[in-house]
Design a protein around this motif. Sequence first.
Motif, PDB file in Angstrom:
ATOM      1  N   VAL A 183      10.919  42.527   0.417  1.00 28.34           N
ATOM      2  CA  VAL A 183      11.613  41.188   0.513  1.00 28.34           C
ATOM      3  C   VAL A 183      10.667  40.101   1.009  1.00 28.34           C
ATOM      4  O   VAL A 183      11.138  38.886   1.074  1.00 28.34           O
ATOM      5  CB  VAL A 183      12.673  41.479   1.423  1.00 28.34           C
ATOM      6  N   LEU A 280       2.976  52.838   5.369  1.00 27.34           N
ATOM      7  CA  LEU A 280       3.804  52.613   6.223  1.00 27.34           C
ATOM      8  C   LEU A 280       3.210  51.223   6.912  1.00 27.34           C
ATOM      9  O   LEU A 280       2.072  51.139   7.084  1.00 27.34           O
ATOM     10  CB  LEU A 280       4.058  53.744   7.205  1.00 27.34           C
ATOM     11  N   PRO A 281       3.976  50.515   7.722  1.00 24.45           N
ATOM     12  CA  PRO A 281       5.568  50.650   7.601  1.00 24.45           C
ATOM     13  C   PRO A 281       6.340  50.478   6.181  1.00 24.45           C
ATOM     14  O   PRO A 281       5.874  49.546   5.528  1.00 24.45           O
ATOM     15  CB  PRO A 281       6.071  49.781   8.455  1.00 24.45           C
ATOM     16  N   VAL A 282       7.353  51.212   5.853  1.00 24.81           N
ATOM     17  CA  VAL A 282       8.018  51.133   4.727  1.00 24.81           C
ATOM     18  C   VAL A 282       9.529  50.601   4.867  1.00 24.81           C
ATOM     19  O   VAL A 282      10.188  50.973   5.865  1.00 24.81           O
ATOM     20  CB  VAL A 282       7.913  52.357   3.938  1.00 24.81           C
ATOM     21  N   ARG A 283       9.758  49.558   4.050  1.00 29.26           N
ATOM     22  CA  ARG A 283      11.405  49.241   4.137  1.00 29.26           C
ATOM     23  C   ARG A 283      12.044  50.075   3.192  1.00 29.26           C
ATOM     24  O   ARG A 283      12.229  50.206   2.170  1.00 29.26           O
ATOM     25  CB  ARG A 283      11.403  47.839   3.410  1.00 29.26           C
ATOM     26  N   ARG A 284      12.964  51.019   4.231  1.00 26.28           N
ATOM     27  CA  ARG A 284      13.637  52.180   3.323  1.00 26.28           C
ATOM     28  C   ARG A 284      14.640  51.568   2.404  1.00 26.28           C
ATOM     29  O   ARG A 284      15.355  50.630   2.877  1.00 26.28           O
ATOM     30  CB  ARG A 284      14.228  53.097   4.397  1.00 26.28           C
ATOM     31  N   ASN A 285      15.051  52.265   1.216  1.00 27.70           N
ATOM     32  CA  ASN A 285      15.877  51.698   0.426  1.00 27.70           C
ATOM     33  C   ASN A 285      15.694  50.392  -0.218  1.00 27.70           C
ATOM     34  O   ASN A 285      16.496  49.639  -0.698  1.00 27.70           O
ATOM     35  CB  ASN A 285      17.353  51.863   0.960  1.00 27.70           C
ATOM     36  N   VAL A 286      14.476  49.847  -0.011  1.00 25.84           N
ATOM     37  CA  VAL A 286      14.161  48.633  -0.646  1.00 25.84           C
ATOM     38  C   VAL A 286      12.714  48.870  -1.493  1.00 25.84           C
ATOM     39  O   VAL A 286      12.700  48.949  -2.525  1.00 25.84           O
ATOM     40  CB  VAL A 286      13.725  47.533   0.559  1.00 25.84           C
ATOM     41  N   ASP A 290      15.735  56.504   0.835  1.00 25.75           N
ATOM     42  CA  ASP A 290      15.754  57.628   1.519  1.00 25.75           C
ATOM     43  C   ASP A 290      15.456  59.048   1.171  1.00 25.75           C
ATOM     44  O   ASP A 290      14.931  59.901   1.852  1.00 25.75           O
ATOM     45  CB  ASP A 290      17.199  57.741   2.247  1.00 25.75           C
ATOM     46  N   LEU A 293      11.895  59.804   0.874  1.00 29.56           N
ATOM     47  CA  LEU A 293      11.082  59.798   2.298  1.00 29.56           C
ATOM     48  C   LEU A 293      11.568  60.868   2.925  1.00 29.56           C
ATOM     49  O   LEU A 293      10.768  61.581   3.823  1.00 29.56           O
ATOM     50  CB  LEU A 293      11.471  58.528   3.016  1.00 29.56           C
ATOM     51  N   ASP A 294      13.035  61.293   2.901  1.00 25.98           N
ATOM     52  CA  ASP A 294      13.348  62.375   3.518  1.00 25.98           C
ATOM     53  C   ASP A 294      13.334  63.699   2.793  1.00 25.98           C
ATOM     54  O   ASP A 294      13.697  65.000   3.408  1.00 25.98           O
ATOM     55  CB  ASP A 294      14.889  62.290   4.031  1.00 25.98           C
ATOM     56  N   VAL A 300       4.099  61.151   4.037  1.00 27.00           N
ATOM     57  CA  VAL A 300       3.715  59.976   4.788  1.00 27.00           C
ATOM     58  C   VAL A 300       3.480  60.165   6.155  1.00 27.00           C
ATOM     59  O   VAL A 300       2.666  59.526   6.544  1.00 27.00           O
ATOM     60  CB  VAL A 300       4.848  58.799   4.406  1.00 27.00           C
ATOM     61  N   THR A 301       4.227  61.101   6.659  1.00 24.78           N
ATOM     62  CA  THR A 301       3.936  61.376   8.102  1.00 24.78           C
ATOM     63  C   THR A 301       2.713  62.055   8.364  1.00 24.78           C
ATOM     64  O   THR A 301       1.840  61.583   9.101  1.00 24.78           O
ATOM     65  CB  THR A 301       5.011  62.474   8.652  1.00 24.78           C
TER      66      THR A 301
ATOM     67  N   MET B  85      17.018  48.254   4.215  1.00 33.49           N
ATOM     68  CA  MET B  85      15.975  47.315   5.108  1.00 33.49           C
ATOM     69  C   MET B  85      15.404  46.047   4.467  1.00 33.49           C
ATOM     70  O   MET B  85      14.358  46.057   4.451  1.00 33.49           O
ATOM     71  CB  MET B  85      14.765  48.347   5.759  1.00 33.49           C
ATOM     72  N   GLU B  91      10.522  48.617  10.144  1.00 35.50           N
ATOM     73  CA  GLU B  91       9.918  49.987  10.492  1.00 35.50           C
ATOM     74  C   GLU B  91      11.055  50.944  10.867  1.00 35.50           C
ATOM     75  O   GLU B  91      11.754  50.489  11.771  1.00 35.50           O
ATOM     76  CB  GLU B  91       8.764  50.514  10.860  1.00 35.50           C
ATOM     77  N   ILE B  99       5.469  60.300  13.604  1.00 34.16           N
ATOM     78  CA  ILE B  99       3.878  59.804  13.856  1.00 34.16           C
ATOM     79  C   ILE B  99       3.607  59.711  15.250  1.00 34.16           C
ATOM     80  O   ILE B  99       2.797  60.306  15.707  1.00 34.16           O
ATOM     81  CB  ILE B  99       3.787  58.510  12.988  1.00 34.16           C
TER      82      ILE B  99
END
Lengths: 323, 323, 323
Positions: A183, A280-286, A290, A293-294, A300-301, B85, B91, B99
């Motif tokens: 965004v 990261l940081p990542v805008r989830r679902n943009v 999810d 990432l999940d 990413v971790t 997001m 984040e 993390i």
Amino acid sequence: MKNFTSVYDVQQIDALVKKALAYKAAPFKDKSLGAGKRIGLLFLNPSMRTRLSTQIAAQNLGMEPIVFNVGQEGWALEFEDEAIMSGSTVEHVKDAAPIMGNYFDILAIRTFPSLKNREDDYSELYIKQFIKYAGIPVVSLESATLHPLQSLTDIITINESLNASPIPSGKKPKIVLTWAPHVKALPQCVANSFAQWVNAWGKADFVITHPEDYELHEQFTKGATITHNQDEALKDADFVYVKNWSTFNDYGKIYCNDPEWMLTNKKLAATNNAKVMHCLPVRRNVELSDEILDGPNSIVTQEASNRIWAAQAVLSEILESKK
Amino acid sequence: MKNFTSVYDVQQIDALVKKALAYKAAPFKDKSLGAGKRIGLLFLNPSMRTRLSTQIAAQNLGMEPIVFNVGQEGWALEFEDEAIMSGSTVEHVKDAAPIMGNYFDILAIRTFPSLKNREDDYSELYIKQFIKYAGIPVVSLESATLHPLQSLTDIITINESLNASPIPSGKKPKIVLTWAPHVKALPQCVANSFAQWVNAWGKADFVITHPEDYELHEQFTKGATITHNQDEALKDADFVYVKNWSTFNDYGKIYCNDPEWMLTNKKLAATNNAKVMHCLPVRRNVELSDEILDGPNSIVTQEASNRIWAAQAVLSEILESKK
Amino acid sequence: MKNFTSVYDVQQIDALVKKALAYKAAPFKDKSLGAGKRIGLLFLNPSMRTRLSTQIAAQNLGMEPIVFNVGQEGWALEFEDEAIMSGSTVEHVKDAAPIMGNYFDILAIRTFPSLKNREDDYSELYIKQFIKYAGIPVVSLESATLHPLQSLTDIITINESLNASPIPSGKKPKIVLTWAPHVKALPQCVANSFAQWVNAWGKADFVITHPEDYELHEQFTKGATITHNQDEALKDADFVYVKNWSTFNDYGKIYCNDPEWMLTNKKLAATNNAKVMHCLPVRRNVELSDEILDGPNSIVTQEASNRIWAAQAVLSEILESKK
């Protein structure tokens, strides 16, 4: 190593990766290397992982880190030579940097691009001025066009992953850097830097995919296959690096925010069960869903956690060079 | 002790108080307990006593504290699961917390309530999400509804005071929690938490007094006598805990700012020469009069200074549990 | 030394200068002096050199420094006695300072003047309230009217310079403090303090020059020659200290921003090849020209770098007095 601002400061990427992984196995093994040394961490912009991991890396080496949020806690800096400073900047880097050079043994700096003028950003004036005037080693904590500590972490994480599950028959891994929607207009640093490091590392089949208008500078991408067709790019990928960046020619804009470019499990099915990476940081679902990432493919971790060992390897190299 | 977010994380309050007072007598006696360990102190909101005392407590145990002002120095966090997001949060706690869990050995977090929606605040989403995703012990530096380090300090201070001047004939001390006027709508945390701890401690005759509309949740107050008559409540009190909080049913508002509720020497005359407590910061001559704060009955400095020993006892318990 | 807020806290300037230069030669020689001691660094205003150099000085002595940005990270403080705190201030210094006194061994504080009311600023209420209520040694990191750590650094730097190139025939050096143009109304602290220290040191022929309306208070300048004629003042100067400050009688204003007052090489020609000093930050080409700052006569980097040794000497004196 004198400074650390790009892959060109590294003599041997593999050796640096090995050093980082040795610190991961034994964080305090060089606790006396930095004894009595100080690193100044200067933030002209926000930071979480870089801020925390570099502090920890320095402490692991026995150094004393001192954090300074330049604009918030001190004075706005001027970087232009011959400026008549009657505006909003209070102190010139020509005056601040040499003092930092006397206060610290290493100086680390985060400076974002303005995203207003490409020539200005790509000149890397800010970090170059610090290097010119500080007189001590300078480490980039992300500059206008590059983020080398992130890229070193990425190469470390890819190596770890390949060590754990080698590619059958010794084929080169296929690594895909894919643009993702966002965004806000974001810097090109992480993408530039990842391309620069993967190319310099030279052990991958490297593909970059993005919509039109989102080119990256050829000085970083040269050697990679570039395509606007994300589906084709993802085919048989072993690693997918997801990242948004802003437009190139009409610089620093958002033209397209096409949600079709967001990585999903459906798209991932075309890959070779690829590991998914993001700085990261990542805008989830943009930027990234999810479900990715999940899910089991996200590393990413692990990637973000490796930031400590990347920073520790770099600081260690610099400390050893100064001895 | 695994986490520390409420009195329910404490096995034995008296033992924890004793441990804290032992640290007050010998701050550095466990200097090696935390060697090579790191605590991250995350502030989503302002803090003075909690910030400073927890850093000092960690250093006294040989730990390295790293402070991070989340919103100011880094990125605004998202806490809602499945959020798209595209707004102001950058984040997700699902990405940040693991993390932190790899960077630190203990994570301590301050998060205020919004005071907009009681169900949301009382769900304690923020701290629960950190616990769920960090994978390391989490310490509350004040959450949406509780402030357990403050309450432990309060019980320590009451114990110290009773040790110095025991109640004749072994009677239980009378402890009164009284609402006080304020110009801003404040959280209910300190009052909730004090009630929870005094009830769990169980060694007091406990009275709570406040104007109508300023109820506290029964889950915390159960066991206390509750009255709207402050004069009656104060009668023969041994300790008066002064604190403002906002309304409960029509949540998070200020209805009454009646200056009559401010504690003065005249009101104090009805007590048993009570010690006066407050968590601080305090609005002088609004919440509490100069004459009380500057007089011989105030123990607010002693109370705030004990914050170090409360935090040190808690961190010590967690470090010992991890061994 | 109990507190350090002006030259009057120093018994023997020469001995303190000697101590500072000994630390410059051997920074860690008293590493055990501050072991187990803590200094709180409270910033009510921005700071770069003072912030960094005092942290480093404390660490060199083995102390643990804890930095606290009072307004940004905590609560706005009230300083007026008997205030009814229904406004924007959240905590009274009467409550905060004694707690700091229990948390720390030394307290260091930066507070700028308001530049609104001279009587208020010159009463030095803020730092005096901290001294009154903290109950531990207080060090000024710049107060409303003085900046003693800067002035000690200045005297150290002048001494270093004279040791390296003594004045022929043992004549006293001529030191000139000259006003310079600026775009903002600045405090009088650095100028006041420099005048106070040079006069107390007593080993210079001391001249102050400024436009009309920019007087400094006689309590600081007494002993110096004062003139509105900058050219005359500069003649045969050995040191030129450049600094802007705001108006005195109609307090805290900018009347004159005459660029003629900016020091240039042409003006410098009238001096005895004078060393040029400035406390920094400096507005280049407004307060001081590039040609001076980048030329061989500027000793501003040396001066700023000496801030560490000034702070270290002061903290060392205080630690030794407490033993």
